[in-house]
Design an enzyme around this catalytic site. Structure first.
Site, PDB file in Angstrom:
ATOM      1  N   THR A  17      14.943 -20.619 -97.946  1.00 55.96           N
ATOM      2  CA  THR A  17      14.242 -20.344 -96.685  1.00 55.96           C
ATOM      3  C   THR A  17      14.992 -19.350 -95.822  1.00 55.96           C
ATOM      4  O   THR A  17      14.386 -18.612 -95.046  1.00 55.96           O
ATOM      5  CB  THR A  17      14.025 -21.673 -95.925  1.00 55.96           C
ATOM      6  OG1 THR A  17      13.154 -22.475 -96.717  1.00 55.96           O
ATOM      7  CG2 THR A  17      13.394 -21.468 -94.569  1.00 55.96           C
ATOM      8  N   TYR A  30       5.156 -20.170 -95.775  1.00 55.54           N
ATOM      9  CA  TYR A  30       6.054 -19.059 -96.068  1.00 55.54           C
ATOM     10  C   TYR A  30       6.466 -19.125 -97.527  1.00 55.54           C
ATOM     11  O   TYR A  30       6.264 -20.136 -98.204  1.00 55.54           O
ATOM     12  CB  TYR A  30       7.299 -19.103 -95.174  1.00 55.54           C
ATOM     13  CG  TYR A  30       8.237 -20.241 -95.512  1.00 55.54           C
ATOM     14  CD1 TYR A  30       8.012 -21.527 -95.044  1.00 55.54           C
ATOM     15  CD2 TYR A  30       9.342 -20.022 -96.340  1.00 55.54           C
ATOM     16  CE1 TYR A  30       8.857 -22.570 -95.374  1.00 55.54           C
ATOM     17  CE2 TYR A  30      10.200 -21.054 -96.676  1.00 55.54           C
ATOM     18  CZ  TYR A  30       9.955 -22.322 -96.197  1.00 55.54           C
ATOM     19  OH  TYR A  30      10.783 -23.350 -96.530  1.00 55.54           O
ATOM     20  N   THR A  96      17.833 -24.925 -98.807  1.00 56.58           N
ATOM     21  CA  THR A  96      18.443 -26.169 -98.318  1.00 56.58           C
ATOM     22  C   THR A  96      18.118 -27.391 -99.178  1.00 56.58           C
ATOM     23  O   THR A  96      18.813 -28.394 -99.106  1.00 56.58           O
ATOM     24  CB  THR A  96      18.007 -26.458 -96.865  1.00 56.58           C
ATOM     25  OG1 THR A  96      16.589 -26.629 -96.833  1.00 56.58           O
ATOM     26  CG2 THR A  96      18.432 -25.342 -95.928  1.00 56.58           C
ATOM     27  N   ASP A  97      17.062 -27.299-100.010  1.00 58.36           N
ATOM     28  CA  ASP A  97      16.631 -28.498-100.740  1.00 58.36           C
ATOM     29  C   ASP A  97      17.705 -29.041-101.686  1.00 58.36           C
ATOM     30  O   ASP A  97      17.859 -30.257-101.822  1.00 58.36           O
ATOM     31  CB  ASP A  97      15.352 -28.203-101.543  1.00 58.36           C
ATOM     32  CG  ASP A  97      14.142 -28.018-100.647  1.00 58.36           C
ATOM     33  OD1 ASP A  97      14.235 -28.301 -99.442  1.00 58.36           O
ATOM     34  OD2 ASP A  97      13.090 -27.571-101.159  1.00 58.36           O
ATOM     35  N   LYS A 169      21.170 -33.397 -97.125  1.00 55.28           N
ATOM     36  CA  LYS A 169      19.987 -33.046 -96.338  1.00 55.28           C
ATOM     37  C   LYS A 169      19.312 -34.359 -95.980  1.00 55.28           C
ATOM     38  O   LYS A 169      18.857 -35.087 -96.855  1.00 55.28           O
ATOM     39  CB  LYS A 169      19.048 -32.139 -97.141  1.00 55.28           C
ATOM     40  CG  LYS A 169      17.880 -31.602 -96.325  1.00 55.28           C
ATOM     41  CD  LYS A 169      17.044 -30.592 -97.093  1.00 55.28           C
ATOM     42  CE  LYS A 169      15.962 -29.997 -96.197  1.00 55.28           C
ATOM     43  NZ  LYS A 169      15.115 -29.013 -96.900  1.00 55.28           N
ATOM     44  N   GLU A 291      26.375 -57.789-106.411  1.00 52.05           N
ATOM     45  CA  GLU A 291      25.190 -58.573-106.769  1.00 52.05           C
ATOM     46  C   GLU A 291      24.877 -58.454-108.257  1.00 52.05           C
ATOM     47  O   GLU A 291      24.119 -59.238-108.810  1.00 52.05           O
ATOM     48  CB  GLU A 291      23.974 -58.079-105.977  1.00 52.05           C
ATOM     49  CG  GLU A 291      23.843 -58.655-104.587  1.00 52.05           C
ATOM     50  CD  GLU A 291      22.523 -58.255-103.967  1.00 52.05           C
ATOM     51  OE1 GLU A 291      21.574 -59.046-104.022  1.00 52.05           O
ATOM     52  OE2 GLU A 291      22.441 -57.120-103.448  1.00 52.05           O
TER      53      GLU A 291
END
Ligand code: ASP
Length: 334
Positions: A17, A30, A96-97, A169, A291
């Site tokens: 981006t 976009y 950024t993903d 993120k 657990e």
């Protein structure tokens, strides 16, 4: 006044981006990776006051399409640049993903201690109030600082600096989308200055025992993630176990799942598939034998690593060993 020597910073662009363009400024839609690195730099003229910049376009993808092949190219390029005495620091622009995954991967396979900074943006370059130019300014400033050396890859977003192992993120929209939920931010940027809060205590870069060569030799072991929830069945796990060398459970709570799912994971383990238990909650520490009886099943506990980072460490770990005790040791140390 003596003239200040400007550092030489190489910007390696990969898309995202930060290089995204809208058809019209008034629309939300976009395309990531539409602009090249020259256009990114042109939008941030103040960079010339910070550094001599050299730019290279490594690829132009939305980081949802980042690949192992690009990771290998990027890692090799960073290694080569870090050996070049005329380069002071390296910046990688990235979507950024999956930025946190690339940062963590690089932290584990490249051996160098020059500043390496990854940066992205949440708003496309053509949007009103685009955050890319400011983030890039901070990234270049940080890559030129001696304090940024020897800490492994750093991620800078929205004036915050994060260590590669910690960063996540945590929101799918908004400029404040990145955090380091377990151990907190590494530093903050104030203009071109950086103020560090903590050292990076994890094993990274200079000390990592993993390498691209090892991965290539092992054929980049395939590891996939199973996301747990109410009434998770066993069929997908049984299927996956026929396809992969490792499974990461993005488990409920402390890395847990339904009894039938845990039994399927134990079957996978018994058939030679390494199983790591991590948490889908976003933070906290998944420990052994709380657990779940890890000793009985042979499971590995992910500690603080998110499912997506556990997937990377398991892939790297499997390039060295299939022994679950040794794999657990990697998760305890990295
Ligand atoms: N899908 C984009 C990417 O990761 C999102 C972004 O960069 O913010 O490339």
């Amino acid at each position: 006044m003596p003239e200040r020597r400007l550092p030489t910073i190489v910007v390696l662009a990969t898309g995202g981006t930060i290089a995204g363009a809208q058809a019209e400024a008034a629309t939300h839609a976009y395309r990531a990776g539409a602009l090249d690195v020259g256009q990114l730099l042109a939008a941030a003229p103040a960079l010339a006051q910070l550094a001599h910049i050299q730019a290279e376009q490594v690829t132009s993808v939305g980081s949802q399409n980042m690949t192992h092949a690009v990771w290998a190219d990027l890692a090799r390029r960073v290694e080569a640049l870090s050996r070049n005495p005329s380069v002071d620091g390296i910046v990688v622009t990235h979507g950024t993903d999956t930025l946190e995954e690339t940062a963590y991967f690089l932290s584990l396979v490249i051996r160098h201690d020059k500043p390496l900074v990854l940066v992205g943006a949440m708003r496309p370059a053509t949007a009103p109030g685009a955050d890319g130019p400011a983030n890039l300014f901070h990234a270049v400033a940080l890559a030129g600082r001696a304090e940024a050396a020897g800490r492994g890859p750093l991620v800078v977003m929205n004036e915050d600096v994060h260590y590669a192992r910690e960063v996540q993120k945590v929101a799918c929209a908004g400029v404040n989308a990145f955090a380091s939920p377990n151990r907190g931010r590494a530093a903050v940027m104030r203009g071109p200055a950086v103020h560090f809060f903590s050292r990076n205590d994890s094993v990274h870069s200079t000390a990592s025992e993993f390498s691209l060569e090892m991965l290539d030799k092992a054929g980049w072991p395939r590891v996939e993630v199973i996301h747990a929830g109410v009434d998770l069945g066993s069929d997908l796990i049984d299927f996956l176990a026929t396809r992969v060398q490792g499974i990461v459970l993005a488990g409920v709570g402390d890395g847990n799942a339904t009894d039938v799912a845990m039994q399927a994971l134990a079957r996978a383990m018994a058939n030679g598939v390494a199983v790591v238990r991590s948490s889908r909650t976003g933070s906290g520490h998944v420990g052994r034998n709380v657990e779940v009886d890890d000793d009985a099943a042979g499971f590995i506990a992910a500690g603080e690593l998110s499912p997506q980072k556990a997937r990377i460490l398991l892939m790297l770990g499997l390039s060295k060993t299939q022994n679950s005790t040794q794999l657990q040791d990697f998760f305890d140390r990295y």
